[in-house]
Enzyme design. Structure first.
Site, short mmCIF file in Angstrom:
data_model
loop_
_atom_site.label_atom_id
_atom_site.label_comp_id
_atom_site.label_asym_id
_atom_site.label_seq_id
_atom_site.Cartn_x
_atom_site.Cartn_y
_atom_site.Cartn_z
N GLY A 1 0.88 -1.17 0.00
CA GLY A 1 0.00 0.00 0.00
C GLY A 1 0.91 1.21 0.00
O GLY A 1 1.86 1.25 0.78
N ASN B 1 3.71 2.00 2.79
CA ASN B 1 5.11 1.97 2.38
C ASN B 1 5.82 3.22 2.89
O ASN B 1 6.95 3.15 3.40
CB ASN B 1 5.23 1.97 0.84
CG ASN B 1 4.75 0.67 0.20
OD1 ASN B 1 4.61 -0.34 0.87
ND2 ASN B 1 4.50 0.70 -1.10
N ARG C 1 -10.00 -4.99 -4.83
CA ARG C 1 -10.18 -3.97 -3.79
C ARG C 1 -11.54 -3.29 -3.82
O ARG C 1 -11.82 -2.50 -2.93
CB ARG C 1 -9.02 -2.97 -3.83
CG ARG C 1 -8.79 -2.26 -5.13
CD ARG C 1 -7.38 -1.69 -5.24
NE ARG C 1 -6.99 -0.82 -4.16
CZ ARG C 1 -5.84 -0.13 -4.14
NH1 ARG C 1 -4.97 -0.22 -5.12
NH2 ARG C 1 -5.54 0.63 -3.12
N ALA D 1 15.52 13.77 -9.44
CA ALA D 1 14.33 14.56 -9.14
C ALA D 1 14.65 16.04 -9.10
O ALA D 1 15.81 16.43 -8.97
CB ALA D 1 13.75 14.12 -7.80
N ASP E 1 7.14 5.68 -3.53
CA ASP E 1 6.77 5.79 -2.11
C ASP E 1 8.01 5.98 -1.24
O ASP E 1 8.01 6.76 -0.29
CB ASP E 1 6.03 4.52 -1.64
CG ASP E 1 4.81 4.24 -2.49
OD1 ASP E 1 4.22 5.22 -3.01
OD2 ASP E 1 4.45 3.06 -2.65
P1 ADP Z 1 7.41 6.26 -9.51
O1 ADP Z 1 7.90 4.93 -8.97
O2 ADP Z 1 6.48 6.93 -8.59
O3 ADP Z 1 6.94 6.22 -10.93
P2 ADP Z 1 10.02 7.17 -10.33
O4 ADP Z 1 10.12 6.03 -11.27
O5 ADP Z 1 10.27 8.54 -10.88
O6 ADP Z 1 8.66 7.24 -9.53
O7 ADP Z 1 11.06 6.87 -9.17
C1 ADP Z 1 11.03 7.59 -7.97
C2 ADP Z 1 12.42 7.87 -7.50
O8 ADP Z 1 13.12 6.65 -7.27
C3 ADP Z 1 13.27 8.65 -8.50
O9 ADP Z 1 13.04 10.04 -8.41
C4 ADP Z 1 14.67 8.26 -8.04
O10 ADP Z 1 15.02 8.96 -6.87
C5 ADP Z 1 14.48 6.79 -7.65
N1 ADP Z 1 14.74 5.92 -8.81
C6 ADP Z 1 13.84 5.45 -9.71
N2 ADP Z 1 14.45 4.70 -10.66
C7 ADP Z 1 15.77 4.68 -10.35
C8 ADP Z 1 16.94 4.09 -10.93
N3 ADP Z 1 16.87 3.35 -12.04
N4 ADP Z 1 18.13 4.28 -10.31
C9 ADP Z 1 18.22 5.01 -9.19
N5 ADP Z 1 17.16 5.61 -8.60
C10 ADP Z 1 15.95 5.46 -9.16
O1 KDG Z 2 3.48 2.37 -4.94
C1 KDG Z 2 3.42 0.99 -4.75
C2 KDG Z 2 1.98 0.70 -4.68
O2 KDG Z 2 1.47 0.81 -5.98
C3 KDG Z 2 1.64 -0.64 -4.17
O3 KDG Z 2 2.23 -0.88 -2.93
C4 KDG Z 2 0.18 -0.90 -4.09
O4 KDG Z 2 -0.92 0.96 -3.11
C5 KDG Z 2 -0.75 0.26 -4.08
C6 KDG Z 2 -1.49 0.55 -5.30
O5 KDG Z 2 -2.58 1.10 -5.15
O6 KDG Z 2 -1.05 0.27 -6.40
#
Ligand code: ADP
Ligand code: KDG
Length: 319
Positions: free
Chosen positions: A32, A36, A104, A234, A261
């Site tokens: 969740g 997380n 869900r 970021a 998360d």
């Molecule tokens: P989400 O999972 O919400 O789509 P992102 O893919 O942008 O978000 O990843 C969130 C954060 O996790 C990034 O801003 C970075 O800090 C870290 N991250 C994601 N992918 C990588 C990677 N391949 N290597 C290192 N850090 C990563």
């Molecule tokens: O960010 C990870 C979540 O996607 C996962 O833990 C489950 O909360 C969740 C969702 O709604 O996808």
């Protein structure tokens, strides 16, 4: 009072290393977005409270005892005997492609209503963490998010909204309409670059491009917009005109689910510790990197004394 109050749906999760098939072995865990974040914060020593509803069933008990075991405060979480705990299945369909299935609808968590949150809000917190996922669970959860945001804002808490768009739960259009009225209460908005149009889609004039989207969010009252860029790291822009960007850490990629998360937990931790904008982004990227370099959404997240661990050369054995 808690450092951070968060709430939403936590599910029983089964993670398959391949496609769903009879006899396939799955790894059981809880998942969740909000829990997380709570676990990430608790591991760093912050007081994180999670308020949500689970069913009166084994998955619900697993969720609560796992959160408690991680040091997350659950005294305002609730058990609803009339509905089951939600579930999800994650198939690693091929190496770099994950598919998620949810059970869900009509879950205990989707019964959440504003009254369920009143005790947690009365107990107070420095920060409220909200996600778009909770808004998508139904009218009750959406109303609970709205009232919590208004309460927190009125009481001077920091309000952090992670857009966390889930296409399997609702359309971008519905998400935009639901999230727009929250913005006046939001201090920090966190989104991945591809999620910005989801929030700004409901503006009368859709801003073109990332800079224009962030401008629109800052004009709507948000103090800080944080944009996640996956393996690139970021960036953040403040209403005061400040701009910061910090690259991601270089780590081997095991499982990217949960990175957002983890990032959010790191960012919140940086805010609570009074770090500079660059320091907050660095801590957020560090937690994101821990999440992508380990299996599971939250299992690999660091304790405070492990924050520097990823600086070691790849392949290091500590002995
Ligand atoms: P989400 O999972 O919400 O789509 P992102 O893919 O942008 O978000 O990843 C969130 C954060 O996790 C990034 O801003 C970075 O800090 C870290 N991250 C994601 N992918 C990588 C990677 N391949 N290597 C290192 N850090 C990563
Ligand atoms: O960010 C990870 C979540 O996607 C996962 O833990 C489950 O909360 C969740 C969702 O709604 O996808």
């Amino acid at each position: 009072a808690a450092d951070v109050l968060t709430f939403g749906e936590t599910m029983l999760a089964a993670q398959l290393p391949g496609p769903l098939a009879v006899g396939a072995e799955a790894r059981t865990t809880i998942a969740g977005a909000e829990s997380n974040v709570a676990i990430g914060l608790a591991r760093l020593g912050h007081r994180a409270a999670w308020a949500g509803l689970v069913g009166d069933d084994e998955p619900g008990r697993l969720i609560l005892r796992t959160l408690r075991g991680e040091g997350v405060e659950t005294s305002h979480a609730g058990v609803r005997p009339e509905a089951p705990t939600g579930g999800m299945l994650r198939e690693r369909r091929v190496a770099d492609l994950v598919r998620v299935h949810y059970w869900r609808r009509h879950s205990a968590a989707s019964l959440l209503a504003p009254a369920d949150l009143a005790p947690a809000l009365d107990a107070g917190a420095r920060t409220l963490h909200l996600t778009g996922i909770t808004c998508a669970l139904g009218p009750g959860p959406l109303e609970a998010v709205r009232e919590a945001a208004a309460h927190a804002h009125a009481h001077g808490w920091t309000v952090v909204l992670d857009v966390n768009h889930r296409q399997r739960l609702w359309t971008a259009e519905d998400a935009g309409k639901a999230l727009l009225p929250l913005l006046e209460h939001v201090t920090v908005l966190i989104a991945s670059d591809d999620e910005l149009p989801v929030v700004t889609g409901a503006f009368t004039e859709q801003p073109q491009g990332e800079d224009a989207a962030v401008d629109a969010l800052l004009a709507a009252g948000v103090r800080e917009v944080v944009v996640k860029r996956g393996g690139e790291g970021a960036a953040l822009r403040g209403r005061d005109g400040s701009r910061h960007a910090v690259p991601a850490l270089r780590v081997p990629v095991r499982d990217t689910v949960g990175a957002g998360d983890a990032f959010c937990a790191g960012y919140l931790s940086g805010l609570l510790d009074g770090l500079s904008p660059d320091g907050r982004l660095e801590r957020a990227n560090t937690l994101g990197a821990f999440a992508v370099a380990s299996d599971g959404d939250w299992e690999g997240l660091p304790r405070r004394d492990e924050l520097g661990l990823l600086a070691a050369a790849p392949g290091t054995t500590f002995r």
